[in-house]
Design an enzyme around this catalytic site. Structure first.
Site, mmCIF file in Angstrom:
data_model
loop_
_atom_site.group_PDB
_atom_site.id
_atom_site.type_symbol
_atom_site.label_atom_id
_atom_site.label_comp_id
_atom_site.label_asym_id
_atom_site.label_seq_id
_atom_site.Cartn_x
_atom_site.Cartn_y
_atom_site.Cartn_z
ATOM 1 N N ASP A 467 0.812 -1.377 -0.050
ATOM 2 C CA ASP A 467 0.178 0.078 -0.047
ATOM 3 C C ASP A 467 0.940 1.285 -0.013
ATOM 4 O OD1 ASP A 467 -2.608 1.298 0.313
ATOM 5 O OD2 ASP A 467 -1.785 1.787 2.346
ATOM 6 N N GLU A 504 1.614 0.361 -4.729
ATOM 7 C CA GLU A 504 0.919 1.546 -5.591
ATOM 8 C C GLU A 504 2.328 2.530 -5.411
ATOM 9 O OE1 GLU A 504 -3.303 2.545 -3.959
ATOM 10 O OE2 GLU A 504 -2.008 2.159 -2.233
#
Length: 866
Positions: A467, A504
């Site tokens: 993340d 990400e």
């Protein structure tokens, strides 16, 4: 003057930096510390018992190496700290301040000091320490915690008994020794340390950041040995993994543990929404996953499944919304109001609020209070591996749910001010939404690597999705990759080289633009083999961008130019053709694996590479290897694909045609080079009732409804106001339209079309080429350029048998003429012919003219040769 702020930085044992107004040379600066945190500013003077070391200005400022390590501090004044190591260590266990006085001794300014740099320097060998519970072959147990700034650390058993721990002054690690009889006992650390959040010496009772087992609601850590036979499922030691697959060939399905089974009536009630549901082999959900795996899905990506903070672990403590939500109108506000009333204490959250990084989440276990969550997680991995799926964990090392002395602040109560990234004045950065961690600090970086290895070795996890990976240093991600690559089946029971890493790669916040370190962001991971999500193709296929206010902006698969919805957000009609062709160029780059080096003819007529083509001011193509690109058109964030189409397609399009457009959009995740990624349920038209951020929207908006007769999740009420209120004017009329709810037969029809595409990819090595050179040699877009048909992309792949893929997003039958293929033997792919879709079967090739004919809103794959 404000001692509650920390504007100075002690970056190593001999260097302190500080930015303040005015000349430095005429001031007398001191490093001041108070073991009892007694420093106060009274009547403009620094008061309270303290010790002092004078600071000497470094005329040349920071060295080149120091500027490289601390780029955001390069313009600060630098001072030399002249103190021996014992003095430094004594200061680090105190309240630390720097002060500046004039020649007359008058205090001009004083501020607190950020300590992570000097802690990493003085306690550098701590990175080699074993932390948490360690079981020894001789029957002993050691429990260790790194707490170099603590005055005292003790072990607290849950019965109130206190055991003192001894400090290794070289590493700052505190230990206590026992024996295997401690197994199952529940403990916390009692840490006494100065905390900058309160400017006091605090005594804090806190769980173990290296815990491997927890009680319900994470109140205590549990002494547990992950090699204990009682925690190991049958055949775990001989578990057979699905065959290794490269990142370039991977196909990933993303799902929340709870979403997967909470509405699956074929799963026993006590197992719904838990790890154990995946070990229910004949459930509807598992049968569906088996279909996907057989067709070519390779990995199941689980949203955060480590211990997180926002859900009560015990079902009895979880609140439910009142009343029968199904009886309410499809465009009502009441559903979300009732969910709002309980969402702080219901059973739902995505889990991006970490508490303990290396323990399975308690609310996903049938028995949260104890080690059962360990065995159920392992049983889940074994069950998924058994049907041919590897398991990816979504990991969130970039932030914690809280900092300071909050009861959920684990790391910051162990080493206050260290594990989090601090802003210029000492406040914790929160650009990621919560308290940002600092993996650039040695022990936070170590925690990331150690935790990943825990999941890889002890739980046999096959991949990690990071993340907000751009908030990690590139070096940290390379350290994770290197640590995994060292794992071998012979020594560790797993092949670490087969483990995926992707994440990400967004570039923003206080680290944006490499302000503090070289980031693990999109443009900087080329050649590492670490994947990032390709937002360029996503935006081109869907239209608009993430977090858009007007959801009607159209893209390639949502009708720009070819199916206009009439909204002015799409710009003047005369510009839409050019915009669509620009989107097609972005998609073509994405189809190559978003390679920076791939050369093609753009819609401008110029021959360019992916790295020379720009989108929103950044290079469109940035990958060096196809496997570094994660191709996606939806994920848990933003609207799921069905809802995107509902917002963007014009009214009046028939349900079957909407389903065809869904397949067109999904096809790019399957037929691109590199890794494909799909939000679970999109293959069967899953909806979240237009909710764009359903992290806290409850089961009602999130759960997958496997009984297709109950609908696909569309029309469950207006999505929650707290994240969707601005879109209600667009959403209400759509949700009230019953024709937008697909029937069970259409959901199955869409699934079959998606499976056909997966089988085509599975059976051809031309999808998932390993190198940029092979992609350039074997993949082309023969009709690219200014005369390309808007809404149509033709791709040619060459191999033993050639493949022609024609993506037709238009509402009309199209022809694509490729004279070079005249007299070839091309025919619709056998997997598509076998599907029996009469519309798709209209796709034909005329060898006399080299013309391919493809019906509306269709992706046709032809195979053959010259």
């Amino acid at each position: 003057m404000d001692l509650s702020r920390q504007r100075a930085h002690w970056i190593d044992r001999s260097t302190l930096v500080w930015r303040f107004e005015g000349p430095v040379g005429d001031r007398r600066c001191d490093l001041v510390w108070s073991p009892d945190a007694a420093l106060r500013i009274i009547d403009g003077a620094l008061a309270g018992p303290h010790e002092t070391v004078s600071l000497r200005v470094k005329p040349g400022g920071l060295t080149t190496a120091q500027r490289r390590q601390w780029p955001h501090l390069a313009d600060h004044a630098a001072f030399t700290v002249e103190a021996d190591e014992d003095t430094i260590k004594r200061a680090l266990r105190s309240q630390v301040v720097v002060s500046a006085r004039d020649d007359g001794g008058w205090l001009l300014v004083a501020t607190g000091v950020q300590l992570p740099g000097v802690l990493d320097d003085v306690y550098a060998d701590a990175v080699h320490a074993d932390l948490g519970c360690r079981f020894h072959h001789d029957g002993g147990v050691t429990i260790s915690v790194w707490a170099p700034t603590a005055r005292e650390v003790a072990l607290e058993w849950d019965n109130g008994e206190i055991l003192g721990m001894w400090r290794d002054d070289h590493t700052g690690v505190w230990r206590v020794d026992g024996d295997w009889g401690w197994t199952g006992r529940r403990y916390r650390f009692r840490v006494q340390a100065y905390h900058p959040a309160t400017q006091r010496i605090e005594t804090m009772s806190v769980t173990d950041p290296y815990a491997v087992a927890l009680t319900a609601d994470s109140t205590h850590s549990i002494v547990a040995n992950l090699l204990d036979p009682l925690l190991i499922p049958a055949d775990w030691g001989t578990l057979r993994k699905p065959p290794p697959i490269s990142a370039a060939r991977a196909q990933v399905h993303e799902v929340s543990v709870r979403d997967f089974s909470i509405y699956d009536s074929s799963v026993p009630a006590e197992r719904r929404g838990t790890f154990a549901a995946f070990a229910t082999p004949n459930s509807t959900g598992m049968r569906h996953l088996r279909r996907l795996a057989d067709a070519g899905v390779t990995h199941l990506h689980l949203l955060p499944a480590f211990d997180f903070a926002t859900v009560p672990d015990l079902r009895a403590d979880q609140l439910q919304p009142e009343g029968d939500l199904a009886a309410l109108p499809p465009d009502s506000t009441e559903q979300q109001e009732r969910i709002d009333a309980v969402r702080a204490r219901d059973g739902y959250n995505w889990g991006y609020d970490p508490l303990h990084y290396s323990v399975p989440e308690g609310s996903y276990s049938t028995e949260p209070d104890g080690p059962r969550r360990i065995t159920e997680f392992r049983e889940m991995v074994a069950a998924l591996n058994g049907i041919g799926l590897r398991v990816v964990m979504d990991v969130v090392y970039n932030h914690t749910v809280a900092g300071g002395v909050n009861h959920h602040a684990v790391l910051d109560r162990i080493v206050p001010g260290y594990y989090h990234r601090l802003l210029a004045d000492g406040r914790v950065a929160d650009s990621t939404c919560c308290a940002n961690t600092a993996p650039e600090h040695a022990m936070m970086g170590k925690l990331v690597v150690d935790s990943v290895l825990r999941w890889a070795v002890d739980y046999k996890v096959d991949g990690f999705r990071f993340d907000l990976m751009g908030h990690h240093p590139k070096d940290n991600m390379l350290a994770v990759r290197a640590a995994l690559d060292r794992l071998t089946p012979q020594r560790d029971g797993v092949d670490g080289r087969a483990i995926l890493i992707y994440g990400e790669g967004w570039d923003f916040g206080e680290v944006g633009g490499n302000q503090r370190f070289v980031q693990a962001s999109q443009l900087q991971l080329a050649g590492t083999g670490i994947g990032t999500f390709n937002d360029r193709l996503r935006d081109a296929v869907r239209g608009g961008q993430a977090f858009e206010t007007n959801p009607r902006s159209q893209g390639y698969a949502t009708g720009l130019f070819t199916d206009p919805n009439g909204d002015e957000v799409n710009g003047p009609p005369e510009h839409r053709r050019a915009r669509l062709l620009f989107q097609q160029d972005l998609i073509k780059i994405g189809l190559t694996g978003n390679l920076a080096s791939f050369s093609f003819v753009a819609s401008s007529g110029a021959t360019v590479t992916g790295g020379e083509f720009y989108y929103n001011g950044a290079r469109a193509g940035y990958c060096a290897l196809p496997g570094e690109c994660v191709t996606y058109v939806d994920a848990h964030d933003n609207e799921i694909l069905f809802d995107t189409l509902a917002f963007k397609l014009p009214a009046g399009i028939a349900p079957l045609d909407r389903a065809r457009m869904q397949v067109v959009a999904l096809s790019f995740t399957v037929l691109s080079q590199g890794m494909g990624f799909v939000a679970a349920g999109s293959e069967r038209l899953r909806s979240k009732s237009l909710d764009r951020n359903s992290f806290d929207s409850g089961d009602w908006f999130n759960g997958i409804r496997w009984d297709a007769t109950a609908g696909n999740g569309f029309g469950l009420g207006l999505p929650p106001a707290w994240d969707n209120g601005d879109k209600w004017p667009f959403a209400a009329p759509l949700l009230a339209d019953p024709t937008l709810v697909p029937g069970a037969d259409l959901m199955e029809w869409t699934t079959e079309r998606y499976l056909e595409l997966l089988r085509i990819r599975r059976d051809s090595p031309l999808f998932g080429l390993p190198t940029a050179v092979e992609v350039q040699d074997r993949l082309s877009f023969p009709l690219s350029g200014p005369t390309e048909t808007p809404g149509v992309i033709t791709m040619h792949l060459t191999g033993v048998d050639d493949l022609i893929v024609i993506f037709n997003a238009t509402p009309a039958t199209v022809t694509q003429k490729l004279p070079a293929l005249r007299f070839g033997t091309f025919a619709l792919h056998p997997h598509q012919r076998a599907g029996g879709d009469a519309h798709l079967l209209q796709s034909v090739f005329d060898p006399a003219t080299g013309v391919f004919t493809v019906p509306s809103r269709t992706v046709a794959v032809f195979t053959g040769s010259l």
